[in-house]
Design a protein around this motif. Structure first.
Motif, PDB file in Angstrom:
ATOM      1  N   PHE A  27      -2.879  15.049  -3.805  1.00 29.98           N
ATOM      2  CA  PHE A  27      -3.576  15.443  -2.435  1.00 29.98           C
ATOM      3  C   PHE A  27      -4.478  14.335  -2.028  1.00 29.98           C
ATOM      4  O   PHE A  27      -4.818  13.984  -0.927  1.00 29.98           O
ATOM      5  CB  PHE A  27      -3.959  16.743  -2.266  1.00 29.98           C
ATOM      6  CG  PHE A  27      -4.754  17.318  -1.114  1.00 29.98           C
ATOM      7  CD1 PHE A  27      -4.024  17.563   0.080  1.00 29.98           C
ATOM      8  CD2 PHE A  27      -6.158  17.473  -1.156  1.00 29.98           C
ATOM      9  CE1 PHE A  27      -4.704  17.935   1.365  1.00 29.98           C
ATOM     10  CE2 PHE A  27      -6.759  17.746  -0.044  1.00 29.98           C
ATOM     11  CZ  PHE A  27      -5.970  17.947   1.182  1.00 29.98           C
ATOM     12  N   LEU A  28      -5.497  14.390  -3.024  1.00 23.89           N
ATOM     13  CA  LEU A  28      -6.671  13.295  -2.907  1.00 23.89           C
ATOM     14  C   LEU A  28      -6.219  11.912  -2.589  1.00 23.89           C
ATOM     15  O   LEU A  28      -6.893  11.302  -1.796  1.00 23.89           O
ATOM     16  CB  LEU A  28      -7.461  13.417  -4.005  1.00 23.89           C
ATOM     17  CG  LEU A  28      -8.424  14.760  -4.120  1.00 23.89           C
ATOM     18  CD1 LEU A  28      -9.267  14.876  -5.263  1.00 23.89           C
ATOM     19  CD2 LEU A  28      -9.183  14.948  -2.943  1.00 23.89           C
ATOM     20  N   ALA A  29      -5.182  11.633  -3.299  1.00 24.98           N
ATOM     21  CA  ALA A  29      -4.492   9.990  -3.051  1.00 24.98           C
ATOM     22  C   ALA A  29      -4.091   9.766  -1.689  1.00 24.98           C
ATOM     23  O   ALA A  29      -4.265   9.039  -1.061  1.00 24.98           O
ATOM     24  CB  ALA A  29      -3.395   9.700  -4.044  1.00 24.98           C
ATOM     25  N   ILE A  30      -3.449  11.049  -1.297  1.00 21.22           N
ATOM     26  CA  ILE A  30      -2.976  10.883   0.272  1.00 21.22           C
ATOM     27  C   ILE A  30      -3.927  10.946   1.131  1.00 21.22           C
ATOM     28  O   ILE A  30      -4.089  10.029   2.173  1.00 21.22           O
ATOM     29  CB  ILE A  30      -1.943  12.285   0.299  1.00 21.22           C
ATOM     30  CG1 ILE A  30      -0.647  11.916  -0.151  1.00 21.22           C
ATOM     31  CG2 ILE A  30      -1.688  12.389   1.953  1.00 21.22           C
ATOM     32  CD1 ILE A  30       0.000  13.436  -0.229  1.00 21.22           C
ATOM     33  N   ILE A  31      -4.920  11.579   0.913  1.00 24.72           N
ATOM     34  CA  ILE A  31      -6.163  11.718   1.936  1.00 24.72           C
ATOM     35  C   ILE A  31      -6.946  10.286   1.798  1.00 24.72           C
ATOM     36  O   ILE A  31      -7.238   9.838   2.941  1.00 24.72           O
ATOM     37  CB  ILE A  31      -7.203  12.787   1.535  1.00 24.72           C
ATOM     38  CG1 ILE A  31      -6.652  14.091   1.558  1.00 24.72           C
ATOM     39  CG2 ILE A  31      -8.570  12.640   2.519  1.00 24.72           C
ATOM     40  CD1 ILE A  31      -6.255  14.252   2.986  1.00 24.72           C
ATOM     41  N   ALA A  32      -7.140   9.883   0.695  1.00 27.22           N
ATOM     42  CA  ALA A  32      -7.719   8.376   0.539  1.00 27.22           C
ATOM     43  C   ALA A  32      -6.811   7.267   1.440  1.00 27.22           C
ATOM     44  O   ALA A  32      -7.398   6.438   2.012  1.00 27.22           O
ATOM     45  CB  ALA A  32      -7.580   8.039  -0.863  1.00 27.22           C
ATOM     46  N   TYR A  33      -5.555   7.457   1.065  1.00 29.85           N
ATOM     47  CA  TYR A  33      -4.621   6.515   1.910  1.00 29.85           C
ATOM     48  C   TYR A  33      -4.838   6.696   3.512  1.00 29.85           C
ATOM     49  O   TYR A  33      -4.816   5.835   4.119  1.00 29.85           O
ATOM     50  CB  TYR A  33      -3.157   6.855   1.390  1.00 29.85           C
ATOM     51  CG  TYR A  33      -2.191   5.712   2.126  1.00 29.85           C
ATOM     52  CD1 TYR A  33      -1.812   4.843   1.944  1.00 29.85           C
ATOM     53  CD2 TYR A  33      -1.185   6.570   3.427  1.00 29.85           C
ATOM     54  CE1 TYR A  33      -1.029   3.727   2.687  1.00 29.85           C
ATOM     55  CE2 TYR A  33      -0.372   5.792   3.992  1.00 29.85           C
ATOM     56  CZ  TYR A  33      -0.165   4.505   3.604  1.00 29.85           C
ATOM     57  OH  TYR A  33       0.607   3.604   4.482  1.00 29.85           O
ATOM     58  N   ALA A  34      -4.778   7.755   3.824  1.00 27.51           N
ATOM     59  CA  ALA A  34      -4.749   8.217   5.189  1.00 27.51           C
ATOM     60  C   ALA A  34      -6.236   7.654   6.005  1.00 27.51           C
ATOM     61  O   ALA A  34      -6.247   7.220   7.142  1.00 27.51           O
ATOM     62  CB  ALA A  34      -4.607   9.601   5.481  1.00 27.51           C
ATOM     63  N   LEU A  35      -7.197   7.728   5.220  1.00 27.51           N
ATOM     64  CA  LEU A  35      -8.622   7.369   5.614  1.00 27.51           C
ATOM     65  C   LEU A  35      -9.175   5.977   5.217  1.00 27.51           C
ATOM     66  O   LEU A  35      -9.972   5.653   5.741  1.00 27.51           O
ATOM     67  CB  LEU A  35      -9.527   8.256   5.238  1.00 27.51           C
ATOM     68  CG  LEU A  35      -9.366   9.866   5.419  1.00 27.51           C
ATOM     69  CD1 LEU A  35     -10.451  10.989   4.929  1.00 27.51           C
ATOM     70  CD2 LEU A  35      -9.348   9.946   7.155  1.00 27.51           C
ATOM     71  N   TRP A  36      -8.406   5.273   4.472  1.00 26.58           N
ATOM     72  CA  TRP A  36      -8.502   4.003   4.191  1.00 26.58           C
ATOM     73  C   TRP A  36      -8.613   2.930   5.560  1.00 26.58           C
ATOM     74  O   TRP A  36      -7.553   3.206   6.273  1.00 26.58           O
ATOM     75  CB  TRP A  36      -7.491   3.431   3.326  1.00 26.58           C
ATOM     76  CG  TRP A  36      -7.960   2.156   2.385  1.00 26.58           C
ATOM     77  CD1 TRP A  36      -7.677   0.981   2.476  1.00 26.58           C
ATOM     78  CD2 TRP A  36      -8.579   2.653   1.227  1.00 26.58           C
ATOM     79  NE1 TRP A  36      -8.325   0.219   1.367  1.00 26.58           N
ATOM     80  CE2 TRP A  36      -8.973   1.285   0.725  1.00 26.58           C
ATOM     81  CE3 TRP A  36      -9.176   3.627   0.704  1.00 26.58           C
ATOM     82  CZ2 TRP A  36      -9.597   1.196  -0.491  1.00 26.58           C
ATOM     83  CZ3 TRP A  36      -9.817   3.349  -0.804  1.00 26.58           C
ATOM     84  CH2 TRP A  36      -9.969   2.278  -1.116  1.00 26.58           C
ATOM     85  N   PRO A  37      -9.494   1.940   5.623  1.00 27.96           N
ATOM     86  CA  PRO A  37      -9.740   1.500   6.828  1.00 27.96           C
ATOM     87  C   PRO A  37      -8.706   0.551   7.233  1.00 27.96           C
ATOM     88  O   PRO A  37      -8.286   0.245   8.491  1.00 27.96           O
ATOM     89  CB  PRO A  37     -11.087   0.751   6.794  1.00 27.96           C
ATOM     90  CG  PRO A  37     -12.000   1.544   5.781  1.00 27.96           C
ATOM     91  CD  PRO A  37     -10.722   2.251   4.948  1.00 27.96           C
ATOM     92  N   ARG A  38      -8.001   0.008   6.163  1.00 29.08           N
ATOM     93  CA  ARG A  38      -6.905  -1.080   6.405  1.00 29.08           C
ATOM     94  C   ARG A  38      -5.750  -0.480   7.310  1.00 29.08           C
ATOM     95  O   ARG A  38      -5.174  -1.139   7.849  1.00 29.08           O
ATOM     96  CB  ARG A  38      -6.578  -1.730   4.939  1.00 29.08           C
ATOM     97  CG  ARG A  38      -5.452  -2.599   5.161  1.00 29.08           C
ATOM     98  CD  ARG A  38      -5.255  -3.401   3.844  1.00 29.08           C
ATOM     99  NE  ARG A  38      -4.859  -2.073   2.870  1.00 29.08           N
ATOM    100  CZ  ARG A  38      -4.142  -2.043   1.825  1.00 29.08           C
ATOM    101  NH1 ARG A  38      -3.907  -3.197   1.506  1.00 29.08           N
ATOM    102  NH2 ARG A  38      -3.743  -1.131   1.012  1.00 29.08           N
ATOM    103  N   ASN A  39      -5.391   0.859   6.845  1.00 28.79           N
ATOM    104  CA  ASN A  39      -4.148   1.709   7.697  1.00 28.79           C
ATOM    105  C   ASN A  39      -4.633   2.009   8.930  1.00 28.79           C
ATOM    106  O   ASN A  39      -3.611   2.756   9.383  1.00 28.79           O
ATOM    107  CB  ASN A  39      -3.878   2.688   6.704  1.00 28.79           C
ATOM    108  CG  ASN A  39      -3.495   2.140   5.365  1.00 28.79           C
ATOM    109  OD1 ASN A  39      -2.928   1.127   5.166  1.00 28.79           O
ATOM    110  ND2 ASN A  39      -3.894   3.183   4.156  1.00 28.79           N
ATOM    111  N   LYS A  40      -5.750   1.743   9.367  1.00 24.70           N
ATOM    112  CA  LYS A  40      -6.184   2.552  10.814  1.00 24.70           C
ATOM    113  C   LYS A  40      -5.345   1.915  12.014  1.00 24.70           C
ATOM    114  O   LYS A  40      -4.769   2.757  12.737  1.00 24.70           O
ATOM    115  CB  LYS A  40      -7.548   2.254  11.067  1.00 24.70           C
ATOM    116  CG  LYS A  40      -8.012   2.621  12.348  1.00 24.70           C
ATOM    117  CD  LYS A  40      -9.607   2.564  12.494  1.00 24.70           C
ATOM    118  CE  LYS A  40     -10.070   3.419  13.795  1.00 24.70           C
ATOM    119  NZ  LYS A  40      -9.296   3.865  14.789  1.00 24.70           N
ATOM    120  N   ALA A  41      -4.883   0.694  11.740  1.00 23.56           N
ATOM    121  CA  ALA A  41      -4.175  -0.036  12.974  1.00 23.56           C
ATOM    122  C   ALA A  41      -2.758   0.526  13.007  1.00 23.56           C
ATOM    123  O   ALA A  41      -2.125   0.892  14.232  1.00 23.56           O
ATOM    124  CB  ALA A  41      -4.188  -1.395  12.855  1.00 23.56           C
TER     125      ALA A  41
END
Length: 54
Positions: A27-41
């Protein structure tokens, strides 16, 4: 009184010692992936998909 090892006790111990921390880590890994700045676009583009007129 001696504790009796049952399937229920074994399953409960297995869940609390192995699966709960594993699912918390996932769960924490998914949250980190979703909030990672590189994935925003990519997430912003996916959010606009339903509004596109093609």
């Amino acid at each position: 009184m001696k504790a009796i090892l049952t399937v229920h006790n074994f399953a409960s111990d297995l869940v609390t010692t192995i699966w709960t921390p594993a699912f918390v880590a996932i769960f924490l890994a998914i949250i980190a992936y979703a909030l990672w700045p590189r994935n925003k676009a990519a997430f912003d583009e996916a959010a606009r998909l339903p509004l596109r007129e093609e």
